[in-house]
Design an enzyme around this catalytic site. Structure first.
Site, short mmCIF file in Angstrom:
data_model
loop_
_atom_site.label_atom_id
_atom_site.label_comp_id
_atom_site.label_asym_id
_atom_site.label_seq_id
_atom_site.Cartn_x
_atom_site.Cartn_y
_atom_site.Cartn_z
N LYS A 84 43.99 31.71 39.15
CA LYS A 84 42.63 32.04 39.32
C LYS A 84 41.77 30.65 38.79
O LYS A 84 40.76 30.22 39.50
CB LYS A 84 41.93 33.20 38.51
CG LYS A 84 42.31 34.48 39.48
CD LYS A 84 41.44 35.58 39.21
CE LYS A 84 41.63 36.85 40.17
NZ LYS A 84 42.65 37.44 39.75
N GLU A 106 31.55 37.80 40.88
CA GLU A 106 31.72 39.30 40.78
C GLU A 106 32.86 39.08 39.83
O GLU A 106 34.06 38.09 39.96
CB GLU A 106 31.99 39.75 42.05
CG GLU A 106 33.25 39.54 42.68
CD GLU A 106 33.69 37.87 43.16
OE1 GLU A 106 32.58 37.25 43.34
OE2 GLU A 106 34.67 37.53 43.04
N SER A 373 51.97 34.95 39.67
CA SER A 373 50.81 34.48 39.71
C SER A 373 50.01 34.55 38.28
O SER A 373 49.07 33.85 38.01
CB SER A 373 50.04 35.25 40.74
OG SER A 373 50.16 36.73 40.45
C1 LIG Z 1 43.55 38.50 40.71
C2 LIG Z 1 44.82 38.16 40.51
C3 LIG Z 1 45.76 38.53 41.72
C4 LIG Z 1 45.13 38.90 43.16
O1 LIG Z 1 44.36 38.24 43.83
P1 LIG Z 1 44.41 37.12 44.81
O2 LIG Z 1 43.41 36.59 45.29
O3 LIG Z 1 45.44 38.18 45.99
O4 LIG Z 1 45.71 36.12 44.27
C5 LIG Z 1 47.28 38.21 41.76
N1 LIG Z 1 47.45 37.97 40.37
C6 LIG Z 1 46.90 37.77 39.15
C7 LIG Z 1 47.60 37.49 38.01
C8 LIG Z 1 45.64 37.80 39.50
O5 LIG Z 1 44.88 37.68 38.11
#
Ligand SMILES: *Cc1c(COP(=O)(O)O)cnc(C)c1O
Length: 390
Positions: A84, A106, A373
């Protein structure tokens, strides 16, 4: 710049906002064509976020599954522990360039709120985060983090008191303060140009991965796998590979307690075309067309809409979307922790879970890149609770 991805996307917002969005689009296009802006963006990605993130060969997991080679794109190693921050750093630089003094955002679980508050602190900007009351109660630690980073956290008491209502509320507040306030959106969703802006700041993931896999394997991967909430980490990994038709791509949504229950967030698997948060996309709704409450063990995937580009990529059959249950995600969370010494975010565990199903069905010379992610420190308590109840 196209306002649509096929029939999805667009700007379903009041007139005052359309004007601001048009200004934002102009400012964004000027910024990304200005070498000094891009230099500053790259500087902070390197020195503050810690990029490039490694492309790590998960050797033990690969051997245990006995099929395709599995590589992990380590977004969990970024500052603040997820992808993010790539987007919040990019957008805060854009806000600064536009002369804005305040940012609002948000947040659901608080991950985007923390990334926004972090980036706002970095540039000394005033920051207010809107979060549903229920989410604030569930995620106290992230509320404290945002406050320590100097942000004001405002609770949203309308509707389901969770993410979908926090977005509506934040958009409403933006209209009131549009002259000096920048709305920093957290995923590849919302009205045009947000899905395009967020993609632009996240596509660094795939740009690095394509170079890294060519260095390490001297070829392209056969599969890319990423979890999909709003879709920003997935589009970030996919974009650079899209022109390479031989690379298959899979987005993984949350099937929650099962696709045959009401407790899931599998928007692309079970949703219908509809408008949410200023965009035309796939939405989970009831027979009357009202947005349904969604559920997933993972707060980051718990969203009733999805980025419009994913709806389009599904429509043209370029990307396939699958769904993984809470149970499968928790089991993948434990598996990766034990075999690789990496505790993944429960969101990313959905992508790992699908990889665990797919890899053994493929030959050993095939290659999978999974987007890790985020890291899972934030999730250990809820996983522990899940395992106790089971
Ligand atoms: C917020 C988040 C997501 C989901 O958001 P996307 O916009 O679909 O990437 C996925 N993995 C993590 C670690 C997150 O913090």
């Amino acid at each position: 710049m196209e306002k649509q991805f096929g029939k999805f996307g667009g700007q379903y917002v009041p007139q005052e906002i359309v004007k601001e969005l048009n200004g934002l689009e102009v400012a964004f296009n000027e910024a990304i064509n200005d070498p000094s802006f891009m230099e500053e963006y790259r500087y902070y990605l390197k020195q503050f976020v810690g990029r490039p993130s490694p492309l790590y060969y998960a050797e033990r997991l690969t051997k245990e599954l006995g099929g395709a080679k599995i590589y992990l794109k380590r977004e969990d190693l970024n500052h603040t522990g997820a992808h993010k921050i790539n987007n919040t750093v990019g957008q805060i630089l854009l806000a600064k360039r536009m002369g804005k003094k305040k940012v609002i955002a948000e947040t659901g679980a608080g991950q985007h709120g923390v990334a926004t508050a972090t980036s706002a602190a970095l540039f000394g900007m005033e920051c207010e985060i809107f979060q549903g009351q229920i989410d604030m109660d569930r995620q106290r630690l992230n509320v404290f983090r945002m406050e320590m980073l100097g942000a004001k956290v405002t609770s949203v008491d309308s509707g389901t008191k969770t993410l979908a209502d926090a977005v509506d509320y934040a958009i409403g507040k933006w209209v009131e303060r549009i002259d000096d306030t920048f709305y920093l959106l957290g995923s590849a969703v919302g009205p045009h140009p947000y899905p395009t802006i967020v993609k632009y700041f996240q596509k660094i993931i795939g740009e690095e991965a394509i170079k890294q896999i060519q260095q390490q394997e001297n070829c392209l991967p056969d599969y890319l796998i990423a979890c999909v909430g709003g879709g920003s980490n997935a589009i970030g990994l996919f974009t650079e590979f899209l022109p390479h038709k031989e690379v298959k791509m899979i987005g993984v949504e949350a099937a929650g307690k099962g696709l045959d229950t009401k407790d899931h967030a599998a928007t692309l698997t079970l949703g219908k075309e509809g408008v949410i948060h200023g965009m035309n996309t796939k939405v989970i709704m009831d027979e009357d067309g009202n947005i349904s409450p969604v559920y997933s063990i993972s707060a980051g995937l718990d969203y009733p809409g999805v980025g419009p580009e994913h709806a389009h990529l599904q429509d043209i059959k370029r990307v396939t979307y699958e769904a993984i249950t809470d149970k499968e995600a928790v089991s993948a969370f434990l598996k990766l922790s034990k075999t690789e010494g990496i505790i993944p975010a429960i969101e990313s565990s959905h992508a790992i879970a699908y990889t665990i199903k797919l890899a053994p069905t493929l030959d050993k010379d095939k290659i999978i890149i999974v987007n890790l992610s985020g890291r899972g420190d934030k999730d250990v308590e809820s996983i522990k609770k899940y395992l106790t109840v089971e």
